[in-house]
Design a protein around this motif. Structure first.
Motif, mmCIF file in Angstrom:
data_model
loop_
_atom_site.group_PDB
_atom_site.id
_atom_site.type_symbol
_atom_site.label_atom_id
_atom_site.label_comp_id
_atom_site.label_asym_id
_atom_site.label_seq_id
_atom_site.Cartn_x
_atom_site.Cartn_y
_atom_site.Cartn_z
ATOM 1 N N LEU A 1 0.830 -1.205 0.000
ATOM 2 C CA LEU A 1 0.000 0.000 0.000
ATOM 3 C C LEU A 1 0.862 1.251 0.000
ATOM 4 N N LEU A 2 1.900 1.246 0.807
ATOM 5 C CA LEU A 2 2.790 2.404 0.869
ATOM 6 C C LEU A 2 3.522 2.606 -0.454
ATOM 7 N N ARG A 3 3.995 1.521 -1.062
ATOM 8 C CA ARG A 3 4.665 1.617 -2.371
ATOM 9 C C ARG A 3 3.731 2.175 -3.433
ATOM 10 N N LYS A 4 2.487 1.678 -3.445
ATOM 11 C CA LYS A 4 1.526 2.100 -4.466
ATOM 12 C C LYS A 4 1.185 3.580 -4.329
ATOM 13 N N THR A 5 0.961 4.048 -3.113
ATOM 14 C CA THR A 5 0.593 5.453 -2.940
ATOM 15 C C THR A 5 1.773 6.385 -3.207
ATOM 16 N N THR A 6 2.983 6.000 -2.805
ATOM 17 C CA THR A 6 4.132 6.865 -3.107
ATOM 18 C C THR A 6 4.410 6.899 -4.602
ATOM 19 N N LYS A 7 4.191 5.802 -5.281
ATOM 20 C CA LYS A 7 4.376 5.785 -6.734
ATOM 21 C C LYS A 7 3.332 6.667 -7.421
ATOM 22 N N SER A 8 2.097 6.636 -6.925
ATOM 23 C CA SER A 8 1.067 7.478 -7.535
ATOM 24 C C SER A 8 1.337 8.962 -7.276
ATOM 25 N N PRO B 1 -8.008 3.268 2.852
ATOM 26 C CA PRO B 1 -6.614 2.925 2.583
ATOM 27 C C PRO B 1 -5.685 4.129 2.520
ATOM 28 N N TRP B 2 -6.155 5.256 1.994
ATOM 29 C CA TRP B 2 -5.257 6.399 1.876
ATOM 30 C C TRP B 2 -4.948 7.020 3.232
ATOM 31 N N THR B 3 -5.846 6.870 4.215
ATOM 32 C CA THR B 3 -5.506 7.349 5.557
ATOM 33 C C THR B 3 -4.470 6.432 6.198
ATOM 34 N N THR B 4 -4.597 5.131 5.945
ATOM 35 C CA THR B 4 -3.598 4.190 6.449
ATOM 36 C C THR B 4 -2.247 4.468 5.812
ATOM 37 N N ALA B 5 -2.224 4.723 4.513
ATOM 38 C CA ALA B 5 -0.975 5.005 3.807
ATOM 39 C C ALA B 5 -0.333 6.287 4.327
ATOM 40 N N LYS B 6 -1.148 7.289 4.621
ATOM 41 C CA LYS B 6 -0.611 8.549 5.146
ATOM 42 C C LYS B 6 0.009 8.327 6.525
ATOM 43 N N GLU B 7 -0.647 7.515 7.368
ATOM 44 C CA GLU B 7 -0.102 7.210 8.687
ATOM 45 C C GLU B 7 1.213 6.442 8.576
ATOM 46 N N ALA C 1 3.327 6.526 6.064
ATOM 47 C CA ALA C 1 4.362 7.423 5.541
ATOM 48 C C ALA C 1 4.871 8.362 6.627
ATOM 49 N N LEU C 2 3.983 8.838 7.469
ATOM 50 C CA LEU C 2 4.396 9.749 8.534
ATOM 51 C C LEU C 2 5.234 9.045 9.598
ATOM 52 N N SER C 3 4.982 7.757 9.794
ATOM 53 C CA SER C 3 5.725 7.022 10.821
ATOM 54 C C SER C 3 6.991 6.371 10.279
ATOM 55 N N ASN C 4 7.357 6.665 9.015
ATOM 56 C CA ASN C 4 8.534 6.057 8.377
ATOM 57 C C ASN C 4 8.514 4.535 8.514
ATOM 58 N N PHE C 5 7.439 3.944 8.036
ATOM 59 C CA PHE C 5 7.206 2.504 8.164
ATOM 60 C C PHE C 5 8.254 1.707 7.399
ATOM 61 N N GLU C 6 8.821 0.726 8.063
ATOM 62 C CA GLU C 6 9.713 -0.256 7.449
ATOM 63 C C GLU C 6 9.243 -1.625 7.903
ATOM 64 N N GLY C 7 8.861 -2.466 6.954
ATOM 65 C CA GLY C 7 8.317 -3.771 7.283
ATOM 66 C C GLY C 7 9.303 -4.662 8.005
ATOM 67 N N THR C 8 10.564 -4.642 7.574
ATOM 68 C CA THR C 8 11.553 -5.509 8.200
ATOM 69 C C THR C 8 11.835 -5.094 9.648
ATOM 70 N N LYS C 9 11.853 -3.786 9.889
ATOM 71 C CA LYS C 9 12.094 -3.293 11.244
ATOM 72 C C LYS C 9 10.929 -3.675 12.166
#
Length: 118
Positions: free
Chosen positions: A33-40, A66-72, A74-82
């Motif tokens: 979701l984060l990849r898709k929204t940043t690409k758009s 979904p776009w509110t989740t993506a914004k959250e 992005a603001l939290s610098n989400f990294e899946g591996t971390k």
């Protein structure tokens, strides 16, 4: 994911992402979701970018868009591996101490596989 079965007892489902070295499904969805929204956001002519600029009204308050989740994320610098590493250290899975970092493959993942030709 398919269940990897042993000789005596099947593998618990919490261990499957570790043994396959793939992020758990919830974290995969968040990253996608984060990849898709940043690409758009980068491609201003895309239909998704146009739709996100003209967001529809919230129909049901119980639904999280979904776009509110993506914004959250992005603001939290989400990294899946971390996040996966943090979740794994705080989990109560049996024998979780055997793997300190779930992002690294378990020992023996790089062994050559038998290639059967028919």
């Amino acid at each position: 994911m398919r269940t990897v079965s042993g000789t005596v007892k099947s593998t618990s489902t919490q261990w499957l992402p570790i043994l396959t070295n793939i992020l758990p499904p919830t974290l995969c969805r968040k990253e996608a979701l984060l990849r898709k929204t940043t690409k758009s956001d980068k491609t201003k002519r895309s239909l998704l970018y146009q739709m996100l600029r003209n967001k529809p009204n919230l129909r049901l308050k119980s639904r999280k868009l979904p776009w509110t989740t993506a914004k959250e994320l992005a603001l939290s610098n989400f990294e899946g591996t971390k996040e996966w590493r943090e979740n794994w250290t705080s989990t109560d899975v049996k024998n979780s101490g055997l793997v300190s970092d779930p992002n690294k493959g378990v020992e023996g993942m790089d062994l050559p596989r038998c290639m059967v030709r028919t």
